[in-house]
Design a protein around this motif. Structure first.
Motif, PDB file in Angstrom:
ATOM      1  N   SER A  23       0.688  -1.135   0.360  1.00 16.25           N
ATOM      2  CA  SER A  23      -0.349  -0.352  -0.194  1.00 16.25           C
ATOM      3  C   SER A  23       0.638   1.112  -0.173  1.00 16.25           C
ATOM      4  CB  SER A  23      -1.072  -0.024   1.286  1.00 16.25           C
ATOM      5  OG  SER A  23      -0.297  -0.098   2.371  1.00 16.25           O
ATOM      6  N   VAL A  24       2.132   1.265   0.341  1.00 11.67           N
ATOM      7  CA  VAL A  24       3.291   2.161   0.681  1.00 11.67           C
ATOM      8  C   VAL A  24       3.905   2.105  -0.886  1.00 11.67           C
ATOM      9  CG1 VAL A  24       2.828   2.452   3.038  1.00 11.67           C
ATOM     10  CG2 VAL A  24       4.072   1.730   2.345  1.00 11.67           C
ATOM     11  N   LYS A  25       4.200   0.834  -1.166  1.00  9.20           N
ATOM     12  CA  LYS A  25       5.389   1.063  -2.923  1.00  9.20           C
ATOM     13  C   LYS A  25       5.516   2.583  -3.158  1.00  9.20           C
ATOM     14  CE  LYS A  25       6.518  -3.229  -2.596  1.00  9.20           C
ATOM     15  NZ  LYS A  25       7.022  -4.894  -3.241  1.00  9.20           N
ATOM     16  N   GLY A  26       6.597   2.946  -3.488  1.00  8.05           N
ATOM     17  CA  GLY A  26       6.412   3.527  -4.535  1.00  8.05           C
ATOM     18  C   GLY A  26       6.329   5.180  -3.607  1.00  8.05           C
ATOM     19  N   ARG A  27       5.675   5.499  -2.843  1.00  6.02           N
ATOM     20  CA  ARG A  27       5.379   6.333  -1.749  1.00  6.02           C
ATOM     21  C   ARG A  27       6.434   6.899  -0.594  1.00  6.02           C
ATOM     22  NH1 ARG A  27       0.793   7.518  -0.010  1.00  6.02           N
ATOM     23  NH2 ARG A  27       0.323   5.176   0.432  1.00  6.02           N
ATOM     24  N   PHE A  28       7.075   5.554  -0.315  1.00  4.97           N
ATOM     25  CA  PHE A  28       7.337   5.894   1.476  1.00  4.97           C
ATOM     26  C   PHE A  28       8.302   5.436   1.354  1.00  4.97           C
ATOM     27  CE2 PHE A  28       3.155   5.426   4.872  1.00  4.97           C
ATOM     28  CZ  PHE A  28       2.631   6.814   3.450  1.00  4.97           C
ATOM     29  N   THR A  29       9.429   5.968   1.899  1.00  5.56           N
ATOM     30  CA  THR A  29      11.017   5.487   1.556  1.00  5.56           C
ATOM     31  C   THR A  29      11.758   5.387   3.281  1.00  5.56           C
ATOM     32  OG1 THR A  29      10.930   7.000  -0.114  1.00  5.56           O
ATOM     33  CG2 THR A  29      13.120   6.292   0.378  1.00  5.56           C
ATOM     34  N   ILE A  30      11.874   4.280   3.446  1.00  3.88           N
ATOM     35  CA  ILE A  30      12.655   4.300   5.244  1.00  3.88           C
ATOM     36  C   ILE A  30      13.906   4.484   4.215  1.00  3.88           C
ATOM     37  CG2 ILE A  30      13.052   1.616   4.280  1.00  3.88           C
ATOM     38  CD1 ILE A  30      12.076   1.877   7.899  1.00  3.88           C
ATOM     39  N   SER A  31      14.952   5.523   5.880  1.00  4.79           N
ATOM     40  CA  SER A  31      16.287   5.395   5.750  1.00  4.79           C
ATOM     41  C   SER A  31      16.637   5.617   6.668  1.00  4.79           C
ATOM     42  CB  SER A  31      16.596   6.673   4.626  1.00  4.79           C
ATOM     43  OG  SER A  31      16.267   7.596   4.795  1.00  4.79           O
ATOM     44  N   ARG A  32      17.859   5.299   6.560  1.00  4.49           N
ATOM     45  CA  ARG A  32      18.507   5.367   8.318  1.00  4.49           C
ATOM     46  C   ARG A  32      19.646   5.782   8.284  1.00  4.49           C
ATOM     47  NH1 ARG A  32      18.527  -0.459  10.415  1.00  4.49           N
ATOM     48  NH2 ARG A  32      19.520   0.322  12.203  1.00  4.49           N
ATOM     49  N   ASP A  33      20.384   6.503   9.361  1.00  2.00           N
ATOM     50  CA  ASP A  33      21.714   7.113   9.914  1.00  2.00           C
ATOM     51  C   ASP A  33      22.373   6.745  10.715  1.00  2.00           C
ATOM     52  OD1 ASP A  33      23.446   9.138  10.529  1.00  2.00           O
ATOM     53  OD2 ASP A  33      23.148  10.840   9.265  1.00  2.00           O
ATOM     54  N   ASN A  34      23.264   5.377  10.709  1.00  2.64           N
ATOM     55  CA  ASN A  34      23.693   5.031  12.207  1.00  2.64           C
ATOM     56  C   ASN A  34      24.389   5.843  12.500  1.00  2.64           C
ATOM     57  OD1 ASN A  34      22.386   2.291  11.207  1.00  2.64           O
ATOM     58  ND2 ASN A  34      23.673   2.339  10.081  1.00  2.64           N
TER      59      ASN A  34
END
Length: 123
Positions: free
Chosen positions: A62-73
């Motif tokens: 439902s969120v693919k292509g609209r939401f992006t997860i990322s991280r800064d370790n």
């Protein structure tokens, strides 16, 4: 013990964007799989997205292509960039941590949870 603190929720119009963040305590953050779940009123908590310590990601359809997860370790922080928001994205968004490398889409596989941040999308 891991503490998670979400921030950045709010009210946005449909079609707009919002970024929410989750700051984590703990010296081994890079080893944690991190995820976002959401819960709308009257509904069960559902998986949104997750990211491994190495940056591999998984998204709900439902969120693919609209939401992006990322991280800064380096900052012990995980982000969720939400674009093209829809009213059905309205929910409390929860950050979750799993103290192993591999992600899961199941809420019961995560050891630690934040308090949640409200995201409201108006039509």
């Amino acid at each position: 013990q891991v503490q998670l603190v979400e921030s950045g929720g709010g009210l946005v119009q449909a079609g707009g964007s919002l970024r929410i963040s989750c700051a984590a305590s703990g010296r081994t953050f890079r080893d944690y799989a991190m995820a976002w779940f959401r819960q709308a009123p009257g509904k069960q908590r559902e998986f949104v997205t997750a990211i491994t310590g190495g940056g591999s990601t998984n998204y709900a359809g439902s969120v693919k292509g609209r939401f992006t997860i990322s991280r800064d370790n380096a900052k012990n922080t995980v982000y969720l960039q939400m674009n093209s928001l829809k009213p059905e994205d309205t929910a409390v968004y929860y950050c979750a941590a799993r103290t192993i490398w591999v992600v899961s889409t199941r809420a019961d596989q995560y050891n630690y949870w934040g308090q949640g941040t409200q995201v409201t999308v108006s039509s």
